[in-house]
Scaffold this active site. Structure first.
Site, PDB file in Angstrom:
ATOM      1  N   ASP A   1       0.829  -1.151   0.044  1.00  0.00           N
ATOM      2  CA  ASP A   1       0.194  -0.007   0.239  1.00  0.00           C
ATOM      3  C   ASP A   1       0.801   1.378  -0.042  1.00  0.00           C
ATOM      4  O   ASP A   1       0.641   2.149  -0.605  1.00  0.00           O
ATOM      5  CB  ASP A   1      -0.953   0.045   1.167  1.00  0.00           C
ATOM      6  CG  ASP A   1      -1.773   0.980   1.265  1.00  0.00           C
ATOM      7  OD1 ASP A   1      -1.589   2.265   1.347  1.00  0.00           O
ATOM      8  OD2 ASP A   1      -2.954   0.792   0.777  1.00  0.00           O
TER       9      ASP A   1
ATOM     10  N   TRP B   1      -5.617   1.572  -0.173  1.00  0.00           N
ATOM     11  CA  TRP B   1      -5.523   0.786  -1.496  1.00  0.00           C
ATOM     12  C   TRP B   1      -5.726  -0.777  -0.948  1.00  0.00           C
ATOM     13  O   TRP B   1      -6.563  -1.518  -1.793  1.00  0.00           O
ATOM     14  CB  TRP B   1      -4.456   0.995  -2.219  1.00  0.00           C
ATOM     15  CG  TRP B   1      -4.003   2.667  -2.382  1.00  0.00           C
ATOM     16  CD1 TRP B   1      -3.031   3.211  -2.152  1.00  0.00           C
ATOM     17  CD2 TRP B   1      -4.969   3.175  -3.145  1.00  0.00           C
ATOM     18  NE1 TRP B   1      -3.099   4.560  -2.506  1.00  0.00           N
ATOM     19  CE2 TRP B   1      -4.342   4.680  -3.397  1.00  0.00           C
ATOM     20  CE3 TRP B   1      -6.162   3.167  -3.950  1.00  0.00           C
ATOM     21  CZ2 TRP B   1      -4.956   5.577  -4.046  1.00  0.00           C
ATOM     22  CZ3 TRP B   1      -6.969   4.245  -4.378  1.00  0.00           C
ATOM     23  CH2 TRP B   1      -6.310   5.495  -4.281  1.00  0.00           C
ATOM     24  N   ASP B   2      -5.119  -1.155   0.254  1.00  0.00           N
ATOM     25  CA  ASP B   2      -5.475  -2.532   0.494  1.00  0.00           C
ATOM     26  C   ASP B   2      -6.657  -2.617   0.885  1.00  0.00           C
ATOM     27  O   ASP B   2      -7.553  -3.691   0.546  1.00  0.00           O
ATOM     28  CB  ASP B   2      -4.579  -2.644   1.789  1.00  0.00           C
ATOM     29  CG  ASP B   2      -3.250  -3.061   1.591  1.00  0.00           C
ATOM     30  OD1 ASP B   2      -2.742  -3.551   0.573  1.00  0.00           O
ATOM     31  OD2 ASP B   2      -2.333  -2.920   2.504  1.00  0.00           O
ATOM     32  N   VAL B   3      -7.591  -1.685   1.518  1.00  0.00           N
ATOM     33  CA  VAL B   3      -9.022  -1.655   1.783  1.00  0.00           C
ATOM     34  C   VAL B   3      -9.862  -1.885   0.621  1.00  0.00           C
ATOM     35  O   VAL B   3     -10.690  -3.077   0.559  1.00  0.00           O
ATOM     36  CB  VAL B   3      -9.245  -0.573   2.813  1.00  0.00           C
ATOM     37  CG1 VAL B   3     -10.839  -0.558   3.057  1.00  0.00           C
ATOM     38  CG2 VAL B   3      -8.579  -0.477   4.024  1.00  0.00           C
TER      39      VAL B   3
ATOM     40  N   GLY C   1      -9.170  -5.250  -1.011  1.00  0.00           N
ATOM     41  CA  GLY C   1      -9.715  -6.327  -0.381  1.00  0.00           C
ATOM     42  C   GLY C   1     -11.352  -6.453  -0.767  1.00  0.00           C
ATOM     43  O   GLY C   1     -11.840  -7.584  -0.910  1.00  0.00           O
TER      44      GLY C   1
END
Lengths: 401, 401
Positions: free
Chosen positions: A136, A165-167, A170
């Protein structure tokens, strides 16, 4: 197939294997578990690279790991051994869905696994589409946001703290899985889906016009501090030092803000002086500094409680800035049905969030995260038909734990 | 039901009505359109509150609106009139799915619409679960992130520029729709789903432990600038003033970083002096300032190109900070199959992002955004059986446009 019609557990009957670490894929798996799927996270013996990630308790248990693996089952196996790989391959084949961010491993690639399970749904999250690595915080540096975040006078980049960005990645991963499940229900066919983290960031920045305005208008966003771009939105500080965020999206919001701050006449005089039409949101943005100068006097002359009471009586969009500790201890968490008490071994009892989407008024709550490897024997017995003797042999060979 | 087996258009055959504005629900609708659904955005005549949102072209066309409505059809109708409401109700009943962030309208509430379409999927995004209003920038102020974003010496809140909560909420909304579609395929039942934006933010912050560490450890995250919490991650500046973000998640990454910067011995000496074990990620985080002092000399003594070449030969995770204009003009956009040339009336030709998830190696691309009301007559004829005479009458009554 859907086995039960429980509207708050719509993925009941779906089984998913997750080989993951860090944020995106663990969040995807947890989200699918919150929707009712049985999610089996498979880890190396001793845990993956995120198993000790901070924050940790005084005893060193990872609060972070517990937070992103709620409601899953845990299998621990030596995935460097041929027998460990074979077990995991058979578990994936039996389950029919793999989500992973451990990219580029031949033994759990789409081509290898579809020989065992032709209708497999295989979702792989990678750093970059070209196979390069990225997380991220590196992806974010390359997109542009840090160069426009923070006080206008700053020249250095400012990273986000939320791994946004990870969220997003996901949730896109969970969306891809459910879309592929529906497609398989209807057609009998599996799917190979790849989601590069960097492409999630690039697509999002593109969708939100950050690149397009550079392409079309030839200019790019400037650093504007806490102002909201293209609208009137600004932070203010009360007489007792509390910060508030104010947003006036519509003419009604803006008129209410002027009225509350007793600046209606001053705003009209400013419009005359500048030749500005404040019914136009762009004009409110262009002249935000002059407007904030007018409004700011009222905020500086009132306490936080007076400001909150005043704003509550208007249409203006507003919020008081809070610290995480204040939020954790306040009614947004303690009096919100989104949160429920969870007894998490190793961490203790805390208020854990459920899925933020409510089905028929219910936010599907989460169970505790598993202890690492807690379900290894049960899962191997249940889905691969391993006997007690098999389990004992695998354990003594250090293939499972 | 799925009508075509096209694996890159898995939602082909699904029809969705969207009544929306701003980011979350438009992004949800666009995402569903990228997955193959027919998404009909219904707006008031003249456009909703987001129709002129910045950035705009020199002629005042909204680049923003075009970016978040790609690939949809557009119907414009007077939703304050009884006849306009009736048309939209019938269109929703015929389509079977509504996504909206226009909350609290009785005429398109779940209860009203399920009398017309009992198996309706009704997804409503609101500001707060209690019915209160909220937008990304106010919600964010109340969660805690602005108080820990930006340089450590700063006391004031720092807002994010990316509307991360809107983005997450939009993808959750798309996920909710597809989950409900699959549930309806299997059970014949619709669903009422509500997604409060504030709950998306609260759940995410909770899942990522920001509240839990306050509850369990009694302390909360501090402002640590561009450092990555709990890991070794830091920004550095080259001799020619270019910033880089560096992340060392593993011991191998960290060892490579020390080797590249010729600090292996100095790092070992530092570990001795401090009694620190740098194989532990927490120790690397605790002593990040001393470590960054060592590594920083190498960065300050090399040009950006030298640094990029050096890092490329290691396992270290890194990225060069870029502006949006640099990214828009660089290979991450111009040589990335995620982006394709789109001719957008009013905006011009630009490189538009597709869905960041690739199905069988293909990122489903987007069509242009519609002109406001471009599909009104066609949609009413196709799905409500309106004749040319009906359309003419509705147009002259200013019920549609």
């Amino acid at each position: 197939m859907v086995q039960t019609p429980n509207p708050t557990r719509p993925l009941a009957g779906v089984r998913i294997v997750e080989i993951s670490s860090f944020v995106a894929v663990p969040l995807a798996g947890m989200t699918l578990a919150q929707l009712g799927a049985e999610v089996i996270r498979v880890d190396p013996i001793g845990g993956a690279a995120d198993y000790h990630r901070w924050p940790v308790t005084d005893d060193g248990d990872s609060i972070y790991w517990a937070g992103l693996n709620k409601g899953k089952r845990s299998v621990a196996t030596d995935m460097r051994s041929a027998e460990g790989q074979d077990l995991v391959q058979r578990l994936i084949a039996s389950s029919g869905v793999l989500v992973t961010n451990v990219a580029g491993r031949e033994w759990h690639s789409y081509d290898t696994l579809t020989r065992l399970r032709p209708d497999l749904i295989h979702v792989e999250v990678s750093g970059r589409a070209d196979g390069g690595t990225g997380v991220d915080y590196t992806v974010n540096a390359g997109i542009g946001f840090p160069m426009v975040t923070g006080p206008a006078e700053l020249a250095a980049p400012v990273n986000h703290v939320l791994p946004a960005w990870d969220v997003a990645c996901g949730i896109y991963t969970a969306l891809a899985v459910v879309t592929a499940l529906r497609h398989r229900d209807a057609t009998g066919r599996g799917q190979r889906i790849s989601i590069p983290l960097e492409n999630v960031a690039l697509a999002t920045a593109g969708n939100l016009s950050f690149f397009t305005e550079a392409m079309v208008n030839g200019n790019a966003r400037e650093r504007i501090g806490n102002s909201v771009y293209g609208q009137y939105g600004q932070d203010f500080t009360s007489s007792n030092g509390v910060s508030f965020m104010i947003v006036a999206l519509t003419w009604r919001h803006f008129r209410d803000l002027a009225e509350l701050t007793a600046t209606t006449k001053a705003v009209a005089a400013l419009a005359d002086t500048l030749g500005a039409d404040f019914t136009d949101e762009g004009e409110r943005f262009r002249h935000r500094e002059a407007l904030s100068g007018l409004f700011g006097e009222w905020f500086a002359a009132h306490t936080a409680d007076e400001i909150a009471a005043g704003l509550s009586a208007t249409s203006v969009l507003w919020e008081r800035y809070r610290t995480f500790a204040e939020v954790a201890d306040g009614p947004k968490v303690t009096a919100n049905p989104l949160f429920s008490r969870l007894q998490q071994p190793g961490v203790g009892e805390y208020l854990a969030p459920a899925l933020p989407a409510a089905f028929d008024g219910v936010h599907p709550a989460s169970a505790a995260a598993p202890a690492l490897g807690a379900d290894t024997a049960d899962v191997l017995a249940e889905y691969l038909g391993c006997t007690a003797a098999d389990i004992a042999r695998l354990t003594s060979a250090n293939t499972i734990a």
